[in-house]
Design a protein around this motif. Structure first.
Motif, PDB file in Angstrom:
ATOM      1  N   LEU A 549       0.833  -1.213   0.000  1.00  0.00           N
ATOM      2  CA  LEU A 549       0.000   0.000   0.000  1.00  0.00           C
ATOM      3  C   LEU A 549       0.863   1.256   0.000  1.00  0.00           C
ATOM      4  O   LEU A 549       0.572   2.223  -0.709  1.00  0.00           O
ATOM      5  N   HIS A 550       1.957   1.240   0.777  1.00  0.00           N
ATOM      6  CA  HIS A 550       2.863   2.393   0.783  1.00  0.00           C
ATOM      7  C   HIS A 550       3.555   2.534  -0.569  1.00  0.00           C
ATOM      8  O   HIS A 550       3.746   3.646  -1.057  1.00  0.00           O
ATOM      9  N   GLU A 551       3.901   1.393  -1.171  1.00  0.00           N
ATOM     10  CA  GLU A 551       4.585   1.412  -2.477  1.00  0.00           C
ATOM     11  C   GLU A 551       3.705   1.988  -3.577  1.00  0.00           C
ATOM     12  O   GLU A 551       4.203   2.637  -4.496  1.00  0.00           O
ATOM     13  N   ILE A 552       2.379   1.719  -3.500  1.00  0.00           N
ATOM     14  CA  ILE A 552       1.495   2.216  -4.569  1.00  0.00           C
ATOM     15  C   ILE A 552       0.984   3.635  -4.286  1.00  0.00           C
ATOM     16  O   ILE A 552       0.121   4.143  -5.005  1.00  0.00           O
ATOM     17  N   GLY A 553       1.520   4.264  -3.230  1.00  0.00           N
ATOM     18  CA  GLY A 553       1.247   5.688  -3.041  1.00  0.00           C
ATOM     19  C   GLY A 553       0.235   6.059  -1.982  1.00  0.00           C
ATOM     20  O   GLY A 553      -0.185   7.220  -1.907  1.00  0.00           O
ATOM     21  N   ILE A 554      -0.187   5.111  -1.142  1.00  0.00           N
ATOM     22  CA  ILE A 554      -1.064   5.466  -0.019  1.00  0.00           C
ATOM     23  C   ILE A 554      -0.224   6.271   0.975  1.00  0.00           C
ATOM     24  O   ILE A 554       0.816   5.802   1.443  1.00  0.00           O
ATOM     25  N   GLN A 555      -0.660   7.500   1.281  1.00  0.00           N
ATOM     26  CA  GLN A 555       0.144   8.402   2.121  1.00  0.00           C
ATOM     27  C   GLN A 555       0.343   7.867   3.530  1.00  0.00           C
ATOM     28  O   GLN A 555       1.421   7.974   4.105  1.00  0.00           O
ATOM     29  N   LYS A 556      -0.732   7.296   4.096  1.00  0.00           N
ATOM     30  CA  LYS A 556      -0.650   6.906   5.508  1.00  0.00           C
ATOM     31  C   LYS A 556      -1.494   5.668   5.769  1.00  0.00           C
ATOM     32  O   LYS A 556      -2.599   5.528   5.239  1.00  0.00           O
ATOM     33  N   THR A 557      -0.945   4.747   6.585  1.00  0.00           N
ATOM     34  CA  THR A 557      -1.722   3.609   7.089  1.00  0.00           C
ATOM     35  C   THR A 557      -1.811   3.739   8.606  1.00  0.00           C
ATOM     36  O   THR A 557      -0.815   4.064   9.260  1.00  0.00           O
ATOM     37  N   VAL A 558      -3.008   3.522   9.149  1.00  0.00           N
ATOM     38  CA  VAL A 558      -3.233   3.713  10.585  1.00  0.00           C
ATOM     39  C   VAL A 558      -3.831   2.444  11.179  1.00  0.00           C
ATOM     40  O   VAL A 558      -4.730   1.845  10.581  1.00  0.00           O
ATOM     41  N   MET A 559      -3.315   2.015  12.331  1.00  0.00           N
ATOM     42  CA  MET A 559      -3.888   0.875  13.041  1.00  0.00           C
ATOM     43  C   MET A 559      -4.702   1.386  14.223  1.00  0.00           C
ATOM     44  O   MET A 559      -4.191   2.150  15.050  1.00  0.00           O
ATOM     45  N   LEU A 560      -5.976   0.984  14.289  1.00  0.00           N
ATOM     46  CA  LEU A 560      -6.863   1.379  15.384  1.00  0.00           C
ATOM     47  C   LEU A 560      -7.170   0.158  16.239  1.00  0.00           C
ATOM     48  O   LEU A 560      -7.542  -0.887  15.711  1.00  0.00           O
ATOM     49  N   THR A 561      -7.001   0.285  17.550  1.00  0.00           N
ATOM     50  CA  THR A 561      -7.244  -0.872  18.424  1.00  0.00           C
ATOM     51  C   THR A 561      -7.677  -0.439  19.818  1.00  0.00           C
ATOM     52  O   THR A 561      -7.350   0.663  20.269  1.00  0.00           O
ATOM     53  N   GLY A 562      -8.389  -1.320  20.474  1.00  0.00           N
ATOM     54  CA  GLY A 562      -8.760  -1.101  21.871  1.00  0.00           C
ATOM     55  C   GLY A 562      -7.693  -1.610  22.817  1.00  0.00           C
ATOM     56  O   GLY A 562      -7.774  -1.420  24.032  1.00  0.00           O
ATOM     57  N   ASP A 563      -6.650  -2.263  22.293  1.00  0.00           N
ATOM     58  CA  ASP A 563      -5.565  -2.814  23.116  1.00  0.00           C
ATOM     59  C   ASP A 563      -4.750  -1.713  23.788  1.00  0.00           C
ATOM     60  O   ASP A 563      -4.774  -0.555  23.368  1.00  0.00           O
ATOM     61  N   ASN A 564      -3.962  -2.126  24.794  1.00  0.00           N
ATOM     62  CA  ASN A 564      -3.082  -1.172  25.470  1.00  0.00           C
ATOM     63  C   ASN A 564      -1.980  -0.701  24.525  1.00  0.00           C
ATOM     64  O   ASN A 564      -1.690  -1.341  23.509  1.00  0.00           O
ATOM     65  N   LYS A 565      -1.365   0.421  24.878  1.00  0.00           N
ATOM     66  CA  LYS A 565      -0.382   1.047  23.988  1.00  0.00           C
ATOM     67  C   LYS A 565       0.822   0.154  23.718  1.00  0.00           C
ATOM     68  O   LYS A 565       1.342   0.117  22.600  1.00  0.00           O
ATOM     69  N   GLY A 566       1.284  -0.567  24.760  1.00  0.00           N
ATOM     70  CA  GLY A 566       2.460  -1.433  24.587  1.00  0.00           C
ATOM     71  C   GLY A 566       2.222  -2.492  23.533  1.00  0.00           C
ATOM     72  O   GLY A 566       3.038  -2.680  22.608  1.00  0.00           O
TER      73      GLY A 566
END
Length: 714
Positions: A549-566
């Motif tokens: 996805l980064h190679e084909i030009g998607i500016q940003k990928t974001v992971m959303l989760t309810g898990d703890n930060k670590g």
């Protein structure tokens, strides 16, 4: 309109399949004719799927009368009558073109022998015009009387005008080239629709059913929910169901696009249209034929083809004003120069007729729907369901993609990785206590502890659990064999007055979290007894998909989760996502998607379609995982990846971008050619048959360009 009225309208809705559509303009005219029928409240034609939805009361005879101008045949949607396949050259309209072409050749022979103005030549050219353009003239003259200006009107006026000024041979050539152009348009749309027809033919029309102890072949329409379907090796499944006996490898490519067969056994869900490769299976039918996954896919794909993309809406609006404008421009071109400058009437009338011919909007009208139908059909065959032209276009214009973690980037099946014991009690006893407590819990991590205990053959069922209580957002507590135990996050134990969580323990928890693990603490109201670390395994394809996805030009990928930060940071770094957002509730995900839309414009959200529904709906494009297994995914998302396979996402974006590129090329080419031809006409450098040849060439090139979307692969 009240809800009751809306429901009544829905109940009075009938869908028919239509045979014989030749062009988008004809489909629009049929829709208008049907709307005017007595008893019809509304009608909508789906040109891509060759269907019409009628709200109200009417008969097939009335519908066919409304389509008599095109000799359309109408059949109910659920009628399984197979459309008669006539070879291309045997179709009536194509036979007329062949006869007309032979007459044209004969007429040229007369012209060379006796002169172009000889009676034999004129009669031959006139016969060629009448035979080749008979259906065109019928439609064109009717439209002219009603002041409806479409391509048939333009061509009719141009050809009759050519005959009036004595250009018989050019009139005949224009008729034949226009007929060939229309035949190519019909052929290309039929080719694009093949992807849907091939889906319809995937599932068998009958199945071997065991009913009341007897085995019999039953048509799929007569199979009932609860029937036992017997599927032998090498056969396709006719219905959706659940395996009750047997194990086999099933090729699910038709539904999910997966090329590798999947092993299925008792209690596994199976789908109509999949191929049983090895064992004998007995399947309990769970859905009626109209509710099967393949039926839903076909329905949604056909509906998707009816939904107009922004570019198609532009073309439709443009064509509405374009054709009358061409008619007006041709009239002005024919009469103004002779009146103002004293030019030759014959010459300017000829140029006006040439403008009518070159102004025919065939290439423009077909430029967008053909591309969309082809792209959506290709995607469906590759296990990606795109629910409309607008979503196809938007997917090609994305700048940010957000992913839910659990079940999307990870498998969604947590496993116990570490069981660290403190104090005097052994691991086996504490595992039994933890499993006994979690046996009554609905928390996703509870299943991991139960599997861990079962794999170690630890008996936890004999432990007596009383006063089980959930502590919202923190954990649970219960009496096990009369003793009070807690199991939950470290925060839960920090809040218990008599329990001391040492600095060493906190560092150990942090170290496990940094490895991408979720840590639960088991203990009493006096002490912490054990740490249970659980990890959700990352999908094998997730890292490569993010990279692509980064190679084909998607500016940003974001992971959303309810898990703890670590845990979130550990998994996010492993995958290579641009940004990680942790400890989010469903409403937090929704707000974050809105924020991304404000910052970046076009944003996609990828999730499982259940707890991510609000975020999926808020995104520009909602992408659901595993559409074949969940109705929710099919209903809530704009795009559904039918297999639980993220690798289809870069392919979908690639296909969407290619479709956008081809649509823009087609529109630019069609309009650019018209503008160029207009200049040539004003300068007197273009004659009638060259004008129609240019228009036909544009239609052919637009068609071939659109068909390139069939070849887009992963």
């Amino acid at each position: 309109m009240s809800k009751a009225q809306g429901k009544e309208l829905d109940n009075n809705k009938t869908v028919y399949r239509v045979q014989g559509f030749t062009c988008a303009n004809c489909a629009a005219k049929f829709e208008d004719n049907v709307k005017k029928l007595p008893g019809v409240k509304d009608a909508k034609v789906n040109f891509g799927a060759s269907k019409i939805t009628v709200v109200g009361e009417t008969s097939i005879e009335e519908l066919e009368k409304a389509g008599a101008f095109e000799n359309l045949k109408v059949i109910p949607e659920n009628n399984r009558r197979v459309e008669e396949k006539v070879p291309f050259w045997k179709k009536r309209e194509n036979i007329n073109v062949i006869v007309s072409s032979l007459l044209l050749a004969l007429s040229y022979m007369f012209a060379w022998t006796y002169g172009e103005d000889s009676l034999f030549a004129i009669i031959g050219f006139a016969a060629s015009i009448l035979i080749g353009g008979y259906s065109l003239f019928l439609k064109g003259l009717k439209n002219l009387v009603r002041f409806q200006f479409d391509m048939n009107t333009l061509m009719t006026v141009a050809i009759i005008g050519a005959a009036i000024i004595g250009e018989w041979s050019e009139g005949a050539i224009v008729v034949i080239l226009f007929a060939i152009s229309e035949a190519l348009e019909r052929y290309s749309m039929d080719k694009a629709r093949q992807s849907i027809r091939s889906l319809m033919d995937i599932a068998p029309k009958e199945a071997l059913i065991r009913r009341n102890g007897q085995e019999m072949m039953v048509p799929v329409d007569d199979i009932e929910v609860g029937d036992i379907m017997i599927v032998k090796p090498g056969q396709k499944l006719a219905m959706d169901g659940v395996i009750v006996k047997g194990t086999s490898a099933l090729n699910q490519a038709a539904i999910t696009g997966e090329s590798v067969p999947v092993t299925k056994t008792v209690d596994d869900e199976v789908f109509a249209g999949t191929l049983n490769e090895e064992g004998l299976l007995e399947v309990r039918v769970t859905k009626r034929v109209e509710d099967t996954t393949i039926a839903k896919i076909i329905h949604l794909v056909e509906e998707a083809q009816a939904e107009r993309a922004p570019s198609q809406a532009f073309v439709d609006r443009f064509a509405k004003y374009y054709t009358p404008a061409i008619m007006g421009a041709a009239v002005l071109l024919a009469i103004v120069p002779p009146l103002v400058t004293g030019g030759d009437w014959y010459e300017w009338l000829y140029r006006g007729l040439t403008l009518l011919v070159v102004g025919c909007p065939c290439a423009l009208v077909i430029s967008t729907p053909l591309s969309i139908v082809t792209a959506i059909g290709n995607a469906a065959k590759n296990g990606v369901l795109i629910k409309g032209g607008i979503h196809l276009e938007q997917a090609g214009d994305l700048s940010v993609i957000a992913f839910d973690k659990t079940g999307t980037l990870t498998r969604g099946v947590p496993e116990v990785t570490d069981f660290i014991v403190f104090g005097g009690k052994g691991e086996q006893e504490l595992t039994a206590v933890a499993a006994a407590i979690e046996y009554g819990s609905q928390h996703p991590l509870a299943s991991a502890i139960l599997r861990y205990a079962e794999n170690k053959n630890i008996d936890f069922v004999s432990y007596q659990v009383e006063d089980f209580q959930s502590i919202t957002g923190k954990g649970v507590k219960a009496l096990v064999n009369g003793k009070l135990y807690y199991i939950g996050s470290s925060k839960l134990f920090e809040e218990l007055e008599n329990v001391a969580v040492s600095q060493e323990m906190k560092q150990q928890i942090l170290a496990l979290q940094n490895e991408g693990k979720t840590v639960m603490v088991l203990g009493t109201d006096q002490e912490a007894l054990a740490f249970i670390a659980v990890a959700d395994e990352v999908r094998e394809t997730s890292k490569s998909v993010i990279q692509k996805l980064h190679e084909i030009g998607i500016q940003k990928t974001v992971m959303l989760t309810g898990d703890n930060k670590g845990t979130a940071l550990a998994i996010g770094k492993q995958l290579g996502v641009s940004e990680i957002q942790a400890e989010l509730l469903p409403q937090d995900k929704l707000e974050f998607i809105k924020l991304l839309r404000d910052q970046y414009g076009k944003v996609a959200m990828v999730g499982d379609g259940v707890n991510d529904a609000p975020a999926l709906a808020a995104a520009t494009v909602g992408v659901a995982m595993g559409g074949a297994g969940t109705d929710t995914a099919l209903e809530t998302a704009d795009i559904a990846l039918m297999a639980d396979d993220l690798s289809k996402l870069p392919y979908t974006i690639k296909l969407s971008r290619k479709a956008l590129q081809i649509i823009k090329q087609n529109i630019s080419f069609a309009l650019g050619l018209k503008a160029l031809a207009l200049i040539f006409i004003v300068l007197g450098l273009l004659n009638l048959w060259l004008a129609i040849l240019a228009d036909m060439g544009a239609t052919v090139l637009v068609t071939l360009n659109s068909m390139r979307l069939i070849r887009v692969k992963e």
